[in-house]
Motif scaffolding. Structure first.
Motif, PDB file in Angstrom:
ATOM      1  N   ARG A  30       0.823  -1.215   0.000  1.00 24.52           N
ATOM      2  CA  ARG A  30       0.000   0.000   0.000  1.00 24.52           C
ATOM      3  C   ARG A  30       0.855   1.262   0.000  1.00 24.52           C
ATOM      4  NH1 ARG A  30      -3.879   0.101   4.625  1.00 24.52           N
ATOM      5  NH2 ARG A  30      -2.754  -1.598   5.607  1.00 24.52           N
ATOM      6  N   ALA A  31       2.083   1.153   0.504  1.00 28.87           N
ATOM      7  CA  ALA A  31       2.981   2.314   0.514  1.00 28.87           C
ATOM      8  C   ALA A  31       3.619   2.560  -0.852  1.00 28.87           C
ATOM      9  CB  ALA A  31       4.074   2.096   1.558  1.00 28.87           C
ATOM     10  N   ARG A  32       3.649   1.534  -1.687  1.00 28.73           N
ATOM     11  CA  ARG A  32       4.416   1.596  -2.935  1.00 28.73           C
ATOM     12  C   ARG A  32       4.048   2.737  -3.881  1.00 28.73           C
ATOM     13  NH1 ARG A  32       8.139  -1.590  -6.391  1.00 28.73           N
ATOM     14  NH2 ARG A  32       9.747  -1.523  -4.840  1.00 28.73           N
ATOM     15  N   PRO A  33       2.759   3.053  -4.109  1.00 30.61           N
ATOM     16  CA  PRO A  33       2.463   4.151  -5.036  1.00 30.61           C
ATOM     17  C   PRO A  33       3.115   5.476  -4.641  1.00 30.61           C
ATOM     18  CG  PRO A  33       0.496   2.854  -4.649  1.00 30.61           C
ATOM     19  CD  PRO A  33       1.536   2.354  -3.679  1.00 30.61           C
ATOM     20  N   ALA A  34       3.103   5.783  -3.345  1.00 29.59           N
ATOM     21  CA  ALA A  34       3.733   7.023  -2.882  1.00 29.59           C
ATOM     22  C   ALA A  34       5.247   6.955  -3.045  1.00 29.59           C
ATOM     23  CB  ALA A  34       3.370   7.298  -1.421  1.00 29.59           C
ATOM     24  N   LEU A  35       5.834   5.778  -2.814  1.00 27.59           N
ATOM     25  CA  LEU A  35       7.279   5.628  -2.981  1.00 27.59           C
ATOM     26  C   LEU A  35       7.670   5.799  -4.447  1.00 27.59           C
ATOM     27  CD1 LEU A  35       8.050   2.532  -0.693  1.00 27.59           C
ATOM     28  CD2 LEU A  35       8.079   4.956  -0.087  1.00 27.59           C
ATOM     29  N   ARG A  36       6.894   5.191  -5.338  1.00 25.69           N
ATOM     30  CA  ARG A  36       7.192   5.319  -6.772  1.00 25.69           C
ATOM     31  C   ARG A  36       7.081   6.774  -7.230  1.00 25.69           C
ATOM     32  NH1 ARG A  36       7.997   0.765  -9.500  1.00 25.69           N
ATOM     33  NH2 ARG A  36       7.044  -1.197  -8.818  1.00 25.69           N
ATOM     34  N   ALA A  37       6.037   7.455  -6.768  1.00 22.98           N
ATOM     35  CA  ALA A  37       5.849   8.859  -7.152  1.00 22.98           C
ATOM     36  C   ALA A  37       6.996   9.719  -6.638  1.00 22.98           C
ATOM     37  CB  ALA A  37       4.506   9.370  -6.622  1.00 22.98           C
ATOM     38  N   LEU A  38       7.454   9.439  -5.424  1.00 21.61           N
ATOM     39  CA  LEU A  38       8.571  10.199  -4.867  1.00 21.61           C
ATOM     40  C   LEU A  38       9.845   9.941  -5.661  1.00 21.61           C
ATOM     41  CD1 LEU A  38       9.633  12.065  -2.627  1.00 21.61           C
ATOM     42  CD2 LEU A  38      10.079  10.013  -1.254  1.00 21.61           C
ATOM     43  N   GLN A  39      10.080   8.694  -6.027  1.00 18.89           N
ATOM     44  CA  GLN A  39      11.272   8.371  -6.820  1.00 18.89           C
ATOM     45  C   GLN A  39      11.242   9.107  -8.159  1.00 18.89           C
ATOM     46  OE1 GLN A  39      11.531   6.245  -9.806  1.00 18.89           O
ATOM     47  NE2 GLN A  39      13.725   6.692  -9.816  1.00 18.89           N
ATOM     48  N   ARG A  40      10.070   9.132  -8.796  1.00 24.11           N
ATOM     49  CA  ARG A  40       9.966   9.827 -10.094  1.00 24.11           C
ATOM     50  C   ARG A  40      10.175  11.330  -9.950  1.00 24.11           C
ATOM     51  NH1 ARG A  40       5.645   6.090 -10.918  1.00 24.11           N
ATOM     52  NH2 ARG A  40       4.171   7.687 -10.197  1.00 24.11           N
TER      53      ARG A  40
END
Length: 197
Positions: A30-40
């Motif tokens: 569930r945390a992954r979408p925010a992590l991916r957006a931050l990485q981008r």
């Protein structure tokens, strides 16, 4: 323990650990979408870590799209005082909790830049409480800088945090500070995904 090439956690031990600290078991997903957006948005390597006992444990990692890879590995445990995530977590402690933590762990130095003075650490944590994000200026690994913020569970307890990391030659300290609000927003999104309103 294994992980895939993009840093997505698959190791059974790490999954069990994540499930024990971050309930329910799908919390890392569930945390992954925010992590991916931050990485981008930052083009930095992004980590998610949880506090397990007196140490932080990396439970997810998304590498930056760079020709190098960060040395951090899933399942690795670290002392909190030398990392951005750790300092964001320590800033949530009460004075009594912080003193107890310091008496148990001390402030071992990992690099020449690690804060090993209790007054200096406490002064930095005061600044972290104001800004809500923390910095690691080559304190955990020489040549690497990070900015991190705390993550809360559904009950509002700080259970870990996330960070954006880059080589020191790529981001100056002021540039990293400028990324702080983005990291803080991502941490708040992860907290919301874990049920914290």
């Amino acid at each position: 323990m294994t992980d895939t090439t993009d840093g997505h956690l698959t190791g059974p031990r790490v999954l069990a650990l994540a499930g024990k600290v971050l309930r329910p078991m799908d919390a890392v997903e569930r945390a992954r979408p925010a992590l991916r957006a931050l990485q981008r948005s930052t083009r930095c390597t992004v980590h998610l870590a949880v506090l397990f006992g007196d140490e932080l444990v990396y439970v997810d990692k998304i590498e930056a799209d760079k020709p190098y890879r960060m040395a951090s590995r899933l399942g690795t445990s670290l002392p909190a005082h030398g990392t951005a995530i750790g300092k964001a977590v320590l800033a949530s402690f009460s004075p009594t909790e912080l003193d107890a933590y310091l008496s148990r762990t001390g402030l071992p130095g990992r690099t020449p830049h690690t804060i090993t003075s209790t007054p200096r650490l406490k002064a930095q944590l005061t600044r972290v409480r104001r800004s809500r994000f923390a910095l690691d200026d080559e304190e955990n690994e020489v040549g690497v800088r990070c900015v991190g913020a705390a993550v809360r569970d559904h009950a509002g307890a700080v259970i870990g945090g996330l960070s954006a990391s880059s080589l020191a030659l790529e981001h100056s300290l002021p540039e990293l500070i400028a990324l702080g609000p983005r990291v803080l927003r991502a941490a708040d999104e992860v907290s919301a995904a874990l049920g914290w309103p």
